[in-house]
Scaffold this motif. Structure first.
Motif, short mmCIF file in Angstrom:
data_model
loop_
_atom_site.label_atom_id
_atom_site.label_comp_id
_atom_site.label_asym_id
_atom_site.label_seq_id
_atom_site.Cartn_x
_atom_site.Cartn_y
_atom_site.Cartn_z
N CYS A 1 42.83 35.22 36.46
CA CYS A 1 41.14 35.39 37.17
C CYS A 1 40.94 34.32 36.35
O CYS A 1 40.22 34.19 35.10
N ASP B 1 37.42 34.20 36.43
CA ASP B 1 36.51 34.30 35.65
C ASP B 1 36.60 34.45 34.36
O ASP B 1 37.03 35.23 33.89
N CYS C 1 36.70 38.57 33.16
CA CYS C 1 37.29 39.18 33.89
C CYS C 1 39.01 38.99 32.61
O CYS C 1 39.57 39.58 32.75
N GLU D 1 39.47 42.80 40.87
CA GLU D 1 38.61 42.92 41.22
C GLU D 1 37.46 41.82 41.94
O GLU D 1 36.98 42.14 42.71
N HIS D 2 38.11 40.70 41.69
CA HIS D 2 37.39 39.47 42.64
C HIS D 2 38.28 38.76 43.61
O HIS D 2 37.69 37.50 43.97
N CYS E 1 42.99 38.97 42.67
CA CYS E 1 42.38 39.78 41.18
C CYS E 1 41.86 40.80 41.74
O CYS E 1 41.29 41.03 42.75
ZN LIG Z 1 38.46 38.80 38.23
#
Ligand SMILES: [Zn+2]
Lengths: 355, 258
Positions: free
Chosen positions: A250, A252, A255, A266-267, A264
């Protein structure tokens, strides 16, 4: 033995002595007089270096020590003069800073009278908020805000709770004494522990909660720093696990999770960034050690750069060729591996094939 | 879950763990062909379908997995329709049989591309099958790689140490697996065979002989240059008595087990 203690030059015990004058109210007139000197002493900060300590300073330090002993202590209290001469010997003769001399003297008399810290009339005022990693002194009063990482089984009735506390800087053992009658600490919870006292044993520090300590629950969580242990192994690599080779992370900054099918956790769907890593298994026939080679370590052991790996994958239209090549090139060989243990993984710093 | 436990959690006698757990991966044991082929008692410690198999080593330990290095002397396709490769892997003490099919793509690819003789390192799971009243051990590879002779020698010397440690511990051992070995292998249990195997391995490496047991035959190997083709006589005989298709069928059944 006392003289072997490192002299840190910290002056927190000055602070402790200074505060005596404000927190204790029912003293004899003699003691009140001595409090006056303590106040001055705390301002002079004479303890930073082992220069000649004046008789006045020695005398007030001695009075300060004397004052800590419980009023009801039987008989043979040392005289102020006796204490002062002990301090004089350490400071002017053995070049020990006054602070350290004072600490050592307290420790000495505590041993002589069989006193515990709880029995001494320390005001229990702390040097203030510190991080666990910064603790480098024996018998220092501090405040810490920590997470209870682990609770262990107490080995003695005198211990109410024992375990591991942690903050962003590190981890230390703690002991909560039964005598202190403090509320229970829960594993995974965060607390501000005030007026706790440090102790040192063979270079390792720990924290003690006694009857002068207070416990205050704190909302939120602490990201406890992982324990790091350096190791060297001489072992064969018996497997490379999936998720090795050319991976995407990712983008980020905070992250950097490894993407699964471009996602990802999370994203969601993101444009990943290529990276190289190896999740290896080392096994000496007795124990299994999982290991991670980061990009640098992977490039070093496999003799391939990230860009070359990307090219390989482009040519094959498949990133898994990189993992396959790593398996063929690395598994089944013996290595000299050096790195840090973090949790279940060995983070490889350097690995070299034997033979 | 303390981290200090993580290194010892896969201790040699701990068969409680399954493969999915945090500490779950089973250790890869070191043993010579002479002992691996005798470890015919394969069992599970729980009724769960996914519970791991353990082969009982005569020297009183169990192995869910082996790490071994030897010489590939021959690779044959013994499958019916799908490719199913049987590889003979030889160490200083005997010959082991490694089988790889479509479910072992990495190993199958390597085995089919090899030109024997060649040194290989194999991480493999044991299973046992019966044929004509005899029990045979087969190995299902997880990873197979081509290695050099230094790696091979290192494995031999490591396996000498591991085997001797087990043999030394056995007489006074009160472990459940030593007891199980006495019970399972009973009259056929002769640990001197493995002392001899260790001596063969020492000789192979040009090390001083260990004289704790008498060697019955000393003609098997001469010097290191012969290693590649020093095929154990027992291994050859054993193979000849078993129909290859039969082996393939038996192993094909076993390969779906964990
Ligand atoms: Zn992420």
């Amino acid at each position: 033995m006392l003289l072997q203690q490192p002299s840190s030059g910290h002056s927190h015990s000055n602070l402790i002595f200074y505060l005596v004058s404000f927190t204790q109210s029912n003293h004899s007139s003699q003691r009140q007089q001595s409090r006056h000197f303590q106040k001055m002493s705390s301002n002079t900060k004479s303890a930073e270096l082992a220069v000649t300590v004046s008789d006045t300073d020695l005398s007030e330090a001695a009075t300060g020590i004397l004052e800590q002993f419980p009023d009801d202590l039987d008989g043979d209290l040392p005289s102020e003069k006796e204490i002062a001469s002990r301090l004089e010997k350490m400071t002017n003769q053995y070049k020990v800073p006054l602070d350290e001399a004072r600490r050592a003297a307290v420790s000495h008399y505590r041993d002589v009278f069989g006193l515990e810290y709880d029995d001494l009339e320390f005001p229990g005022q702390s040097a203030g908020d510190v991080t666990l990693a910064s603790i480098n002194q024996h018998e220092q009063w501090v405040d810490v805000t920590v997470k209870i990482v682990e609770l262990w089984d107490p080995t003695h009735d005198s211990i109410d709770q024992v375990g591991l506390i942690g903050d962003e800087s590190g981890r230390l053992k703690f002991t909560k004494w039964t005598k202190a009658e403090l509320p229970a600490l829960e594993e995974g919870s965060v607390y501000k522990l005030s007026n706790v006292i440090t102790s040192e044993y063979q270079g390792r520090y720990s924290i003690n909660l006694n009857s002068r300590s207070t416990i205050e629950p704190v909302d939120g969580d602490i990201d406890v720093r992982a324990d790091i242990e350096d190791v060297q192994l001489s072992v064969p690599m018996v497997a490379i696990q999936s998720g090795s080779g050319l991976i995407k992370r990712c983008p980020d900054e905070d992250c950097t999770r490894v993407l699964q099918n471009g996602r990802c956790a999370e994203h969601g769907d993101v444009e990943g960034e290529f990276d190289l890593r190896i999740k290896a298994v080392f096994d000496d026939g007795e124990t299994v050690q999982y290991a991670i080679f980061d990009r640098e370590a992977t490039e070093a052991i496999a003799g391939i750069t990230l860009n070359e790996a990307i090219e390989q994958a482009m040519d094959a239209l498949d990133t898994s060729v990189v993992e396959d090549a790593l398996i063929d090139a690395l598994v089944g060989r013996y290595y000299q591996v050096e790195g840090s243990i973090v949790g279940r993984y060995l983070l490889v710093n350097e690995a070299e094939q034997h033979g | 879950m303390s981290e200090s436990n993580s290194k010892s959690s896969s201790s040699s006698t701990d068969t409680e763990n399954n493969d999915s757990g945090w500490h779950g991966r089973q250790v890869a044991k070191r043993a010579f062909a002479a002992e691996i082929n005798d470890a015919t008692h394969v069992f599970k410690q729980s009724d769960e379908e996914r519970a791991p198999n353990f082969a009982l080593l005569p020297s009183g330990e169990v192995a869910n997995r082996y790490f071994l290095v030897g010489t590939i002397t021959e690779v044959n396709d013994v499958g019916n329709e799908d490719e199913y490769l049987q590889a003979r892997v030889v160490d200083p003490t005997g010959t082991m049989f490694v089988y790889a099919g479509q479910y072992q793509p990495q190993a199958a690819a390597l085995l089919s591309s090899l030109e024997p003789p060649a040194y290989v390192a194999v991480t493999a799971k044991p299973s046992a099958f019966e044929s004509d009243g005899e029990t045979y051990v087969s190995l299902r590879p997880e990873t197979t790689t081509r290695v050099d002779n230094e790696t091979r020698d290192q494995w031999v010397s490591e396996t000498i140490e591991c085997t001797e440690a087990r043999l030394d511990a056995f007489p006074d051992s009160d472990s459940e697996f030593a007891a199980m070995s006495r019970e399972q292998y009973g009259d056929s249990l002769d640990l001197d065979n493995y002392r001899e195997a260790v001596n063969d391995a020492r000789e192979d490496l040009g090390m001083d002989m260990d004289h704790r047991s008498d060697r019955s035959n000393s003609e098997t190997t001469t010097e290191n240059q012969n290693d590649d083709v020093s095929v154990d006589e027992d291994g050859v005989t054993k193979e000849a008595t078993v129909e290859e298709a039969e082996i393939a069928a038996a192993v094909a059944n076993a390969r779906f087990e964990e």
